[in-house]
Write a protein that holds these residues in place. Structure first.
Motif, PDB file in Angstrom:
ATOM      1  N   GLU A 546       0.884  -1.188  -0.197  1.00 54.88           N
ATOM      2  CA  GLU A 546       0.135   0.003   0.135  1.00 54.88           C
ATOM      3  C   GLU A 546       0.993   1.249  -0.089  1.00 54.88           C
ATOM      4  OE1 GLU A 546      -2.683   2.230   3.277  1.00 54.88           O
ATOM      5  OE2 GLU A 546      -1.998   0.253   3.572  1.00 54.88           O
ATOM      6  N   ALA A 547       0.568   2.227  -0.889  1.00 49.72           N
ATOM      7  CA  ALA A 547       1.329   3.345  -1.058  1.00 49.72           C
ATOM      8  C   ALA A 547       0.974   4.461   0.320  1.00 49.72           C
ATOM      9  CB  ALA A 547       1.050   4.030  -2.129  1.00 49.72           C
ATOM     10  N   LEU A 548       1.901   4.503   1.026  1.00 46.23           N
ATOM     11  CA  LEU A 548       1.689   5.537   2.095  1.00 46.23           C
ATOM     12  C   LEU A 548       2.360   6.964   1.662  1.00 46.23           C
ATOM     13  CD1 LEU A 548       2.699   3.209   5.179  1.00 46.23           C
ATOM     14  CD2 LEU A 548       0.293   4.054   4.228  1.00 46.23           C
ATOM     15  N   ILE A 549       2.385   8.042   2.506  1.00 45.33           N
ATOM     16  CA  ILE A 549       2.508   9.220   2.207  1.00 45.33           C
ATOM     17  C   ILE A 549       4.244   9.408   2.029  1.00 45.33           C
ATOM     18  CG2 ILE A 549       0.781  10.427   2.912  1.00 45.33           C
ATOM     19  CD1 ILE A 549       2.638  11.246   5.452  1.00 45.33           C
ATOM     20  N   ALA A 550       4.998   8.390   2.454  1.00 49.71           N
ATOM     21  CA  ALA A 550       6.437   8.217   2.332  1.00 49.71           C
ATOM     22  C   ALA A 550       6.817   6.946   2.334  1.00 49.71           C
ATOM     23  CB  ALA A 550       7.207   8.893   3.260  1.00 49.71           C
ATOM     24  N   ARG A 551       8.013   6.196   1.850  1.00 52.57           N
ATOM     25  CA  ARG A 551       8.258   5.079   1.643  1.00 52.57           C
ATOM     26  C   ARG A 551       9.623   5.127   2.635  1.00 52.57           C
ATOM     27  NH1 ARG A 551      10.522   0.707  -2.731  1.00 52.57           N
ATOM     28  NH2 ARG A 551      10.160  -1.104  -1.467  1.00 52.57           N
ATOM     29  N   GLN A 552       9.447   4.705   4.078  1.00 53.32           N
ATOM     30  CA  GLN A 552      10.693   5.081   4.933  1.00 53.32           C
ATOM     31  C   GLN A 552      11.711   3.842   5.013  1.00 53.32           C
ATOM     32  OE1 GLN A 552       8.484   6.060   8.509  1.00 53.32           O
ATOM     33  NE2 GLN A 552       9.156   8.173   8.189  1.00 53.32           N
ATOM     34  N   LYS A 553      12.678   4.038   5.742  1.00 50.08           N
ATOM     35  CA  LYS A 553      13.653   2.862   6.037  1.00 50.08           C
ATOM     36  C   LYS A 553      13.634   3.128   7.534  1.00 50.08           C
ATOM     37  CE  LYS A 553      16.520   3.051   1.823  1.00 50.08           C
ATOM     38  NZ  LYS A 553      17.624   3.519   1.242  1.00 50.08           N
ATOM     39  N   ASP A 554      13.715   1.837   8.454  1.00 52.71           N
ATOM     40  CA  ASP A 554      13.940   1.595   9.561  1.00 52.71           C
ATOM     41  C   ASP A 554      15.336   1.387   9.998  1.00 52.71           C
ATOM     42  OD1 ASP A 554      13.535   1.241  12.360  1.00 52.71           O
ATOM     43  OD2 ASP A 554      13.017  -0.880  11.993  1.00 52.71           O
ATOM     44  N   LEU A 555      15.842   2.827  10.547  1.00 60.40           N
ATOM     45  CA  LEU A 555      17.370   2.845  10.514  1.00 60.40           C
ATOM     46  C   LEU A 555      17.538   2.758  12.310  1.00 60.40           C
ATOM     47  CD1 LEU A 555      18.207   5.324   7.991  1.00 60.40           C
ATOM     48  CD2 LEU A 555      18.045   2.961   7.666  1.00 60.40           C
ATOM     49  N   THR A 556      16.939   3.329  13.159  1.00 60.65           N
ATOM     50  CA  THR A 556      17.408   3.487  14.589  1.00 60.65           C
ATOM     51  C   THR A 556      16.686   2.353  15.320  1.00 60.65           C
ATOM     52  OG1 THR A 556      15.721   5.026  14.994  1.00 60.65           O
ATOM     53  CG2 THR A 556      17.766   6.040  14.161  1.00 60.65           C
ATOM     54  N   ASP A 557      17.609   2.019  16.389  1.00 62.22           N
ATOM     55  CA  ASP A 557      17.060   1.139  17.566  1.00 62.22           C
ATOM     56  C   ASP A 557      15.948   1.769  18.363  1.00 62.22           C
ATOM     57  OD1 ASP A 557      18.917  -0.730  16.597  1.00 62.22           O
ATOM     58  OD2 ASP A 557      20.411  -0.082  17.733  1.00 62.22           O
ATOM     59  N   THR A 558      14.906   1.130  18.643  1.00 58.39           N
ATOM     60  CA  THR A 558      13.937   1.630  19.507  1.00 58.39           C
ATOM     61  C   THR A 558      13.866   0.617  20.695  1.00 58.39           C
ATOM     62  OG1 THR A 558      12.089   1.155  17.929  1.00 58.39           O
ATOM     63  CG2 THR A 558      12.961   3.307  17.961  1.00 58.39           C
ATOM     64  N   ALA A 559      12.460   0.050  20.733  1.00 62.29           N
ATOM     65  CA  ALA A 559      12.192  -0.915  21.541  1.00 62.29           C
ATOM     66  C   ALA A 559      12.894  -2.403  21.103  1.00 62.29           C
ATOM     67  CB  ALA A 559      11.026  -1.345  22.236  1.00 62.29           C
ATOM     68  N   LEU A 560      12.988  -2.148  19.673  1.00 65.55           N
ATOM     69  CA  LEU A 560      13.315  -3.294  18.954  1.00 65.55           C
ATOM     70  C   LEU A 560      14.512  -2.738  18.162  1.00 65.55           C
ATOM     71  CD1 LEU A 560       9.940  -5.013  17.852  1.00 65.55           C
ATOM     72  CD2 LEU A 560      12.052  -6.312  18.822  1.00 65.55           C
ATOM     73  N   GLY A 603      23.436   5.417  21.669  1.00 71.01           N
ATOM     74  CA  GLY A 603      22.388   4.424  21.825  1.00 71.01           C
ATOM     75  C   GLY A 603      21.341   4.135  20.776  1.00 71.01           C
ATOM     76  N   MET A 604      21.320   5.089  19.746  1.00 65.11           N
ATOM     77  CA  MET A 604      20.458   4.691  18.830  1.00 65.11           C
ATOM     78  C   MET A 604      20.746   3.857  17.592  1.00 65.11           C
ATOM     79  SD  MET A 604      19.589   9.062  18.487  1.00 65.11           S
ATOM     80  CE  MET A 604      18.540   8.762  16.987  1.00 65.11           C
ATOM     81  N   PHE A 605      22.161   3.559  17.488  1.00 66.54           N
ATOM     82  CA  PHE A 605      22.636   2.615  16.328  1.00 66.54           C
ATOM     83  C   PHE A 605      23.636   1.677  16.984  1.00 66.54           C
ATOM     84  CE2 PHE A 605      21.530   6.702  14.604  1.00 66.54           C
ATOM     85  CZ  PHE A 605      20.803   6.094  13.778  1.00 66.54           C
ATOM     86  N   SER A 606      23.354   0.999  18.311  1.00 70.26           N
ATOM     87  CA  SER A 606      24.246   0.004  18.829  1.00 70.26           C
ATOM     88  C   SER A 606      24.156  -1.165  18.046  1.00 70.26           C
ATOM     89  CB  SER A 606      24.009  -0.066  20.460  1.00 70.26           C
ATOM     90  OG  SER A 606      24.156   1.059  21.024  1.00 70.26           O
ATOM     91  N   ASN A 607      23.091  -1.470  17.784  1.00 69.17           N
ATOM     92  CA  ASN A 607      22.552  -2.895  16.897  1.00 69.17           C
ATOM     93  C   ASN A 607      23.627  -2.672  15.505  1.00 69.17           C
ATOM     94  OD1 ASN A 607      21.595  -5.523  17.312  1.00 69.17           O
ATOM     95  ND2 ASN A 607      20.647  -4.917  15.445  1.00 69.17           N
ATOM     96  N   ALA A 608      23.627  -1.661  14.894  1.00 60.93           N
ATOM     97  CA  ALA A 608      24.340  -1.410  13.718  1.00 60.93           C
ATOM     98  C   ALA A 608      25.947  -1.548  13.821  1.00 60.93           C
ATOM     99  CB  ALA A 608      23.956  -0.122  12.885  1.00 60.93           C
TER     100      ALA A 608
END
Length: 705
Positions: A546-560, A603-608
């Protein structure tokens, strides 16, 4: 009853009897808004969210509020766990607008889905005022609306428009992140930053790798202090196992009491890794009890795992009360232990810090909202707050192993608690969350040589393949027993990334080649449908979604962990097992994209950075040919973050070429050292030390605790 009656999400169903004329997310709602020329009011939450329930009671169940909402807006309700793609889009807008985010999330948008205002929780009077103000702005100041939209769309499109760099994150960036975490560390209570405190397992995993590299006492102290404090506080359920999502205070004592599947997965994984490296026995107890919680309370009979338990449970009048299920008065605990000697009962109360004064106040949010902050009515002083105790071990942090005489009292308390009405269960099954716990459980089953856990892991893998994978190989995100169809919503990049990781770890735990095949097929599906050929990385949604208003990329760690960092780790490990370097090449391109971002926030990119550390070190491939359970125990009981393991059924991979039964092969980037046929020789190659396993290595199980 509104349109949500036909939905399967427990969260959406909770709102089906609201007087609000809710729409589920979809074209019908936006067409209605265009026909009426009114804004869309989007409300996003999830079933175990305490403040979502508070706002529902104060606003969405209120006839006056509902009348105004229905008159002025088209109202859309979204379960963020079903549609994290929708949630993240509008959360980015809210954070750009307010500087903070959270749930419930309230967003006002045009009939084309463009956000122009938003926030999180609103109490009734403020919300009513806001509804009027938004309508006035929308109808009388369209230029202001367009200006807001322009600014917010910049924030929403940011990840889609990032350009990749030419390098993956380097050692200096990794060291800077570790040093930054050290500065953010709370030396007294552990964790990072101030209250509220989240487990931040990726940060701890990064610190654990730093400790394994250099043996620094500072890194060890961060790990030990944080893990001991978290499992000693009330965020950990000392009676029934498992963790609440986060702590509201610095000391980890008082959580919001929701217990969610991915938090159990990530915390068990970190406690498992730390236990292997540092050997603290209390961490073994924590991970065993937490796995036990999931495999009982969150277990679907067919093998899937439910999403969460609520923070609230009903009182005698049927009203939801946060923390009621998990907290105690001394009299309640004594009644539960009525058949135990008095001195042991009192020792048990002391052990768990259950006192007359209590450490937790039951809050009546309805009274606060309706009675100008005073319970019992306007201008009247209501009854004193109800004080209860959250069981904890903060007075003896890290000391969890009970004296044997207290075991029976704890058992009796657990029995009595199970007779209470449990918190609400969100019984939808989410592909991503199941995959996260599957990866953890497979790893734990290997380390502890626990066949019960391994069977549960395999049963879950089979459930995912049979119920959530379509005949054409594409995946769904959610499954619900009452759904028609049961599986729905297109899977996202994060679902695929975690599935790849889960299937490879299940192959390593079971020795069954079918799981490698499933990992390969899922990886190919992810790269076919989610890959950005221009800048690298995976988009959140598929090319045909489904086309949303933007096609994003999930880059930062949050709860997951972010979808992209998870994909990079999983692809590196799959490349190590299969010899397919195209997977490693795609992982490199993901890290080249993430490398431009990792310095943006501690802490936003520790998994990277964990993925980058694996790339820098290279994978160590272990192949055990033939039936050698002694070599297998050694391989599975020693955790090294850069190792992958092939054993049991051979599959199409250069790892298996020319292998002689009875030998173990240790390779680095597919260049192998001399084969070994003794545990001592194998251990020296793997760890640098000659280690002998004890004879008859015992099975670890929940009964050991």
């Amino acid at each position: 009853m509104n349109r949500l009656a036909d939905e399967t999400s427990p969260y959406l169903r909770q709102h089906r009897d609201n007087p609000v004329d809710w729409f589920p997310w979809g074209a019908e709602a936006f067409a209605e808004a265009k026909d009426r020329n009114v804004p869309v009011l989007l409300s996003v939450g999830y079933s175990s969210c305490h403040w979502c329930h508070v706002m529902a009671h104060e606003c969405f169940e209120d006839a006056d509020v509902a009348t105004k909402m229905n008159e002025l807006f088209v109202n859309v309700k979204v379960d963020r766990e079903e549609r994290p793609d929708v949630d993240q889009l509008y959360m980015d807008a809210v954070q750009a607008m307010t500087g903070r985010g959270g749930w419930p999330m309230t967003v006002f948008m045009t009939p084309d889905g463009e956000p122009f205002y938003g926030g999180t929780y609103f109490p009734k009077e403020q919300f009513l005022q806001l509804l009027t103000s938004i309508t006035e702005v929308y109808t009388e100041r369209p230029d202001d609306v367009r200006k807001n939209i322009g600014q917010l769309m910049t924030a929403v499109n940011r990840t889609a428009e990032l350009s990749a760099g030419t390098e993956i994150p380097d050692v200096e960036q990794l060291n800077n992140a570790v040093q930054g975490l050290g500065k953010a560390f709370d030396p007294e209570w552990g964790g990072f930053g101030k209250a509220p405190k989240f487990p931040s397992t990726f940060n701890l995993e990064l610190m654990l790798r730093a400790y394994m590299s250099n043996g620094a006492d500072a890194a060890k102290n961060i790990i030990v202090t944080t893990l001991d404090a978290m499992c000693s506080g009330g965020m950990y359920d000392h009676i029934g196992g498992g963790f609440a999502r986060y702590s509201t205070d610095r000391e980890w004592l008082t959580p919001h009491f929701e217990k969610m599947l991915p938090d159990q997965a990530l915390l068990v994984r970190t406690y498992l890794h730390a236990f292997i490296v540092l050997g603290q026995p209390q961490w073994r107890q924590v991970l065993i009890e937490t796995i036990g919680y999931v495999l009982t309370t969150l277990q679907h009979p067919d093998g899937g795992w439910y999403s969460a338990e609520d923070a609230d449970s009903p009182d005698a009048d049927g009203k939801g009360v946060e923390g009621l299920f998990h907290t105690w008065t001394p009299d309640e605990a004594r009644a539960a232990m009525h058949d135990i000697k008095k001195e042991i009962v009192e020792a048990t109360l002391d052990w768990y810090d259950i006192t007359d004064e209590g450490n937790y106040e039951i809050v009546d949010h309805g009274a606060k909202a309706n009675d100008t902050g005073k319970a019992g009515g306007k201008g009247k002083k209501g009854p004193p707050p109800l004080r209860r105790s959250i069981p904890n071990r903060l007075q003896a942090r890290g000391v969890l192993k009970r004296p044997r005489e207290l075991d029976y009292g704890t058992f009796r308390m657990a029995q009595a608690r199970n007779e209470r009405t449990r918190p609400g269960l969100d019984d939808k099954i989410i592909t991503e969350w199941n995959a996260v716990f599957l990866a953890t459980l497979a790893e734990a089953a290997s380390v502890f040589n626990n066949p019960t856990w391994l069977e549960a892991a395999k049963k879950n893998g089979e459930f995912l393949l049979s119920e959530l994978r379509r005949p054409n190989g594409r995946w769904n995100r959610t499954w619900h027993a009452d759904g028609q169809p049961q599986a729905r919503h297109d899977a996202l990049a994060a679902d695929h990334a975690h599935l790849i990781d889960a299937f490879t770890r299940l192959a390593e735990a079971s020795g069954e080649a079918r799981w490698i095949e499933a990992a390969i097929e899922t990886a190919d599906t992810m790269l076919d449908w989610f890959w950005d050929p221009m800048e690298g990385g995976v988009f959140t949604t598929a090319e045909d979604a489904e086309a949303l208003i933007a096609r994003q990329k999930d880059l930062t760690d949050t709860a997951l962990p972010s979808a992209n960092s998870t994909a990079a780790l999983a692809l590196y490990r799959l490349a190590g097992l299969t010899g397919e370097m195209r997977y490693a090449n795609q992982a490199d391109r993901i890290l080249q994209l993430l490398g431009t971002q990792v310095d943006q926030g501690i802490g936003m990119f520790s998994n990277a950075l964990i993925a980058a550390d694996l790339r820098r070190r290279g994978t160590t491939e272990i192949v055990i040919a033939g039936d050698r359970p002694d070599l297998l125990r050694m391989a599975q009981s020693v955790w090294r973050p850069d190792t992958v393991l092939a054993w049991g059924e051979p599959y199409d991979s250069p790892l298996w070429d020319g292998r002689k039964d009875g030998y173990v092969y240790v390779c680095r980037d597919h260049a192998c050292q001399a084969p070994q046929d003794t545990v001592e020789g194998f251990s020296e190659l793997l760890t640098g030390k000659r280690i002998s396993l004890p004879t008859g290595t015992e099975q670890q199980s929940e009964a050991d605790v």
